[in-house]
Design a protein around this motif. Structure first.
Motif, PDB file in Angstrom:
ATOM      1  N   ALA A  41      15.559  27.241 -11.859  1.00 53.56           N
ATOM      2  CA  ALA A  41      16.895  27.797 -12.756  1.00 53.56           C
ATOM      3  C   ALA A  41      17.829  28.601 -12.187  1.00 53.56           C
ATOM      4  O   ALA A  41      18.929  28.251 -12.445  1.00 53.56           O
ATOM      5  CB  ALA A  41      16.582  28.039 -13.939  1.00 53.56           C
ATOM      6  N   SER A  42      17.333  29.551 -11.482  1.00 54.06           N
ATOM      7  CA  SER A  42      18.318  30.285 -10.630  1.00 54.06           C
ATOM      8  C   SER A  42      19.103  29.767  -9.353  1.00 54.06           C
ATOM      9  O   SER A  42      20.194  29.934  -9.451  1.00 54.06           O
ATOM     10  CB  SER A  42      17.479  31.823 -10.123  1.00 54.06           C
ATOM     11  OG  SER A  42      16.691  31.535  -9.132  1.00 54.06           O
ATOM     12  N   VAL A  43      18.422  29.042  -8.837  1.00 51.58           N
ATOM     13  CA  VAL A  43      18.919  28.072  -7.619  1.00 51.58           C
ATOM     14  C   VAL A  43      20.066  27.318  -8.164  1.00 51.58           C
ATOM     15  O   VAL A  43      21.211  27.289  -8.057  1.00 51.58           O
ATOM     16  CB  VAL A  43      17.934  27.073  -6.862  1.00 51.58           C
ATOM     17  CG1 VAL A  43      18.704  26.428  -5.895  1.00 51.58           C
ATOM     18  CG2 VAL A  43      17.078  28.297  -6.234  1.00 51.58           C
ATOM     19  N   PHE A  44      19.759  26.670  -9.484  1.00 46.83           N
ATOM     20  CA  PHE A  44      20.781  25.825 -10.052  1.00 46.83           C
ATOM     21  C   PHE A  44      21.908  26.823 -10.594  1.00 46.83           C
ATOM     22  O   PHE A  44      23.132  26.200 -10.530  1.00 46.83           O
ATOM     23  CB  PHE A  44      20.156  25.015 -11.285  1.00 46.83           C
ATOM     24  CG  PHE A  44      21.014  24.265 -11.925  1.00 46.83           C
ATOM     25  CD1 PHE A  44      21.594  22.932 -11.318  1.00 46.83           C
ATOM     26  CD2 PHE A  44      21.339  24.533 -13.429  1.00 46.83           C
ATOM     27  CE1 PHE A  44      22.430  22.115 -12.059  1.00 46.83           C
ATOM     28  CE2 PHE A  44      22.385  23.577 -13.882  1.00 46.83           C
ATOM     29  CZ  PHE A  44      22.722  22.333 -13.191  1.00 46.83           C
ATOM     30  N   ALA A  45      21.597  27.751 -11.169  1.00 46.48           N
ATOM     31  CA  ALA A  45      22.629  28.749 -11.471  1.00 46.48           C
ATOM     32  C   ALA A  45      23.620  29.177 -10.363  1.00 46.48           C
ATOM     33  O   ALA A  45      24.914  29.436 -10.456  1.00 46.48           O
ATOM     34  CB  ALA A  45      22.306  29.838 -12.210  1.00 46.48           C
ATOM     35  N   MET A  46      22.895  29.607  -9.264  1.00 45.00           N
ATOM     36  CA  MET A  46      23.832  29.634  -7.993  1.00 45.00           C
ATOM     37  C   MET A  46      24.625  28.620  -7.654  1.00 45.00           C
ATOM     38  O   MET A  46      25.947  28.628  -7.253  1.00 45.00           O
ATOM     39  CB  MET A  46      22.749  30.163  -6.857  1.00 45.00           C
ATOM     40  CG  MET A  46      23.484  30.819  -5.571  1.00 45.00           C
ATOM     41  SD  MET A  46      22.543  30.839  -4.220  1.00 45.00           S
ATOM     42  CE  MET A  46      21.783  32.512  -5.066  1.00 45.00           C
ATOM     43  N   LEU A  47      24.132  27.379  -7.648  1.00 41.16           N
ATOM     44  CA  LEU A  47      24.832  26.248  -7.403  1.00 41.16           C
ATOM     45  C   LEU A  47      26.115  26.009  -8.215  1.00 41.16           C
ATOM     46  O   LEU A  47      27.235  25.598  -7.784  1.00 41.16           O
ATOM     47  CB  LEU A  47      24.066  24.969  -7.177  1.00 41.16           C
ATOM     48  CG  LEU A  47      22.936  25.060  -6.194  1.00 41.16           C
ATOM     49  CD1 LEU A  47      22.199  23.537  -6.535  1.00 41.16           C
ATOM     50  CD2 LEU A  47      23.741  24.720  -4.857  1.00 41.16           C
ATOM     51  N   SER A  51      31.369  28.793  -5.503  1.00 42.58           N
ATOM     52  CA  SER A  51      32.202  28.087  -4.976  1.00 42.58           C
ATOM     53  C   SER A  51      31.883  27.587  -3.618  1.00 42.58           C
ATOM     54  O   SER A  51      30.956  28.168  -2.974  1.00 42.58           O
ATOM     55  CB  SER A  51      33.957  28.269  -4.952  1.00 42.58           C
ATOM     56  OG  SER A  51      33.790  29.612  -4.038  1.00 42.58           O
ATOM     57  N   ASP A  52      32.610  26.639  -2.900  1.00 46.09           N
ATOM     58  CA  ASP A  52      32.138  26.046  -1.624  1.00 46.09           C
ATOM     59  C   ASP A  52      32.424  27.076  -0.485  1.00 46.09           C
ATOM     60  O   ASP A  52      31.683  26.989   0.609  1.00 46.09           O
ATOM     61  CB  ASP A  52      33.107  25.017  -1.334  1.00 46.09           C
ATOM     62  CG  ASP A  52      32.474  23.519  -2.083  1.00 46.09           C
ATOM     63  OD1 ASP A  52      31.425  23.580  -2.680  1.00 46.09           O
ATOM     64  OD2 ASP A  52      33.509  22.703  -2.275  1.00 46.09           O
ATOM     65  N   ARG A  58      31.104  35.752 -10.540  1.00 46.52           N
ATOM     66  CA  ARG A  58      29.861  35.543 -11.500  1.00 46.52           C
ATOM     67  C   ARG A  58      28.717  35.729 -10.779  1.00 46.52           C
ATOM     68  O   ARG A  58      27.600  35.170 -10.814  1.00 46.52           O
ATOM     69  CB  ARG A  58      29.805  34.433 -12.518  1.00 46.52           C
ATOM     70  CG  ARG A  58      30.920  34.311 -13.459  1.00 46.52           C
ATOM     71  CD  ARG A  58      30.735  33.026 -14.314  1.00 46.52           C
ATOM     72  NE  ARG A  58      31.610  32.953 -15.142  1.00 46.52           N
ATOM     73  CZ  ARG A  58      32.638  31.900 -15.126  1.00 46.52           C
ATOM     74  NH1 ARG A  58      32.700  31.109 -14.108  1.00 46.52           N
ATOM     75  NH2 ARG A  58      33.621  32.030 -15.844  1.00 46.52           N
ATOM     76  N   ARG A  59      28.713  36.813  -9.902  1.00 52.16           N
ATOM     77  CA  ARG A  59      27.431  37.002  -9.178  1.00 52.16           C
ATOM     78  C   ARG A  59      26.302  37.599  -9.807  1.00 52.16           C
ATOM     79  O   ARG A  59      25.035  37.449  -9.240  1.00 52.16           O
ATOM     80  CB  ARG A  59      27.886  38.055  -7.756  1.00 52.16           C
ATOM     81  CG  ARG A  59      28.678  37.669  -6.964  1.00 52.16           C
ATOM     82  CD  ARG A  59      29.102  38.681  -5.977  1.00 52.16           C
ATOM     83  NE  ARG A  59      28.787  39.952  -6.188  1.00 52.16           N
ATOM     84  CZ  ARG A  59      28.415  40.530  -5.202  1.00 52.16           C
ATOM     85  NH1 ARG A  59      28.863  40.531  -4.029  1.00 52.16           N
ATOM     86  NH2 ARG A  59      27.985  42.006  -5.426  1.00 52.16           N
ATOM     87  N   TRP A  60      26.401  37.984 -10.966  1.00 51.53           N
ATOM     88  CA  TRP A  60      25.386  38.474 -11.901  1.00 51.53           C
ATOM     89  C   TRP A  60      24.588  37.627 -12.567  1.00 51.53           C
ATOM     90  O   TRP A  60      23.340  37.633 -13.080  1.00 51.53           O
ATOM     91  CB  TRP A  60      25.827  39.403 -13.026  1.00 51.53           C
ATOM     92  CG  TRP A  60      26.954  38.719 -13.800  1.00 51.53           C
ATOM     93  CD1 TRP A  60      28.324  38.717 -13.652  1.00 51.53           C
ATOM     94  CD2 TRP A  60      26.799  38.001 -15.060  1.00 51.53           C
ATOM     95  NE1 TRP A  60      29.014  37.981 -14.388  1.00 51.53           N
ATOM     96  CE2 TRP A  60      27.953  37.414 -15.368  1.00 51.53           C
ATOM     97  CE3 TRP A  60      25.615  37.582 -15.819  1.00 51.53           C
ATOM     98  CZ2 TRP A  60      28.155  36.705 -16.471  1.00 51.53           C
ATOM     99  CZ3 TRP A  60      25.703  36.770 -16.703  1.00 51.53           C
ATOM    100  CH2 TRP A  60      27.019  36.350 -17.278  1.00 51.53           C
ATOM    101  N   LEU A  66      17.021  34.747 -12.427  1.00 58.77           N
ATOM    102  CA  LEU A  66      15.582  34.809 -11.926  1.00 58.77           C
ATOM    103  C   LEU A  66      14.819  35.781 -12.555  1.00 58.77           C
ATOM    104  O   LEU A  66      13.683  35.647 -12.786  1.00 58.77           O
ATOM    105  CB  LEU A  66      15.996  35.148 -10.553  1.00 58.77           C
ATOM    106  CG  LEU A  66      14.722  35.285  -9.548  1.00 58.77           C
ATOM    107  CD1 LEU A  66      14.284  34.173  -9.380  1.00 58.77           C
ATOM    108  CD2 LEU A  66      15.135  35.901  -8.304  1.00 58.77           C
ATOM    109  N   PHE A  67      15.381  36.870 -13.141  1.00 65.08           N
ATOM    110  CA  PHE A  67      14.417  37.950 -13.557  1.00 65.08           C
ATOM    111  C   PHE A  67      14.365  38.061 -15.264  1.00 65.08           C
ATOM    112  O   PHE A  67      13.741  38.892 -15.627  1.00 65.08           O
ATOM    113  CB  PHE A  67      15.204  39.405 -13.066  1.00 65.08           C
ATOM    114  CG  PHE A  67      14.864  39.631 -11.479  1.00 65.08           C
ATOM    115  CD1 PHE A  67      13.526  39.653 -11.271  1.00 65.08           C
ATOM    116  CD2 PHE A  67      15.940  39.558 -10.543  1.00 65.08           C
ATOM    117  CE1 PHE A  67      13.540  39.740  -9.758  1.00 65.08           C
ATOM    118  CE2 PHE A  67      15.651  39.697  -9.253  1.00 65.08           C
ATOM    119  CZ  PHE A  67      14.402  39.852  -8.867  1.00 65.08           C
TER     120      PHE A  67
END
Length: 123
Positions: A41-47, A51-52, A58-60, A66-67
């Motif tokens: 889920a955190s990988v999906f949130a990062m994607l 941006s490219d 929204r780095r938070w 994840l946590f």
């Protein structure tokens, strides 16, 4: 059975911390193990939030996703471990389980604190 006595039968109940130490240890072990569930889920949130070119306002979001579950489990384990430490004899199994749970909780909180401080610009 101790602890299952109805009120008014003059049989002492199960006083003391009970199995809080063991329960806190189980929750503390589930805390880092739950990162396996929150990692996809955190990988999906990062994607979805980066941006490219690699920048994001929204780095938070990724560390939060994840946590979220590990910190919840660690907080519950901490809530159970502290009364178990206070109410159990020092070298009992319940006390030892609660002490190990506190160590694992501290590790989880330290792991979660790293990205939080990084987002604040302290690292």
């Amino acid at each position: 059975m101790p602890g299952n006595n109805p009120p008014g039968n003059n049989v002492p109940g199960n006083e003391g911390p009970g199995n809080k130490g063991t329960n806190s240890l189980v929750l503390a072990i589930l805390a880092p193990a739950s990162m396996i569930l929150t990692a996809p889920a955190s990988v999906f949130a990062m994607l979805m939030t980066y941006s490219d070119d690699g920048s994001s306002s929204r780095r938070w979001v990724t560390p939060l996703v994840l946590f979220s579950l590990p910190v919840l489990f660690a907080s519950l384990a901490l809530r159970l471990a502290l009364p178990a430490l206070k109410g159990s004899p020092r070298k009992s199994g319940n006390w030892t389980a609660a002490a190990v749970a506190l160590c694992i909780c501290g590790l989880v909180f330290a792991l979660a604190l790293g990205p939080a401080l990084d987002n604040l610009g302290l690292f």
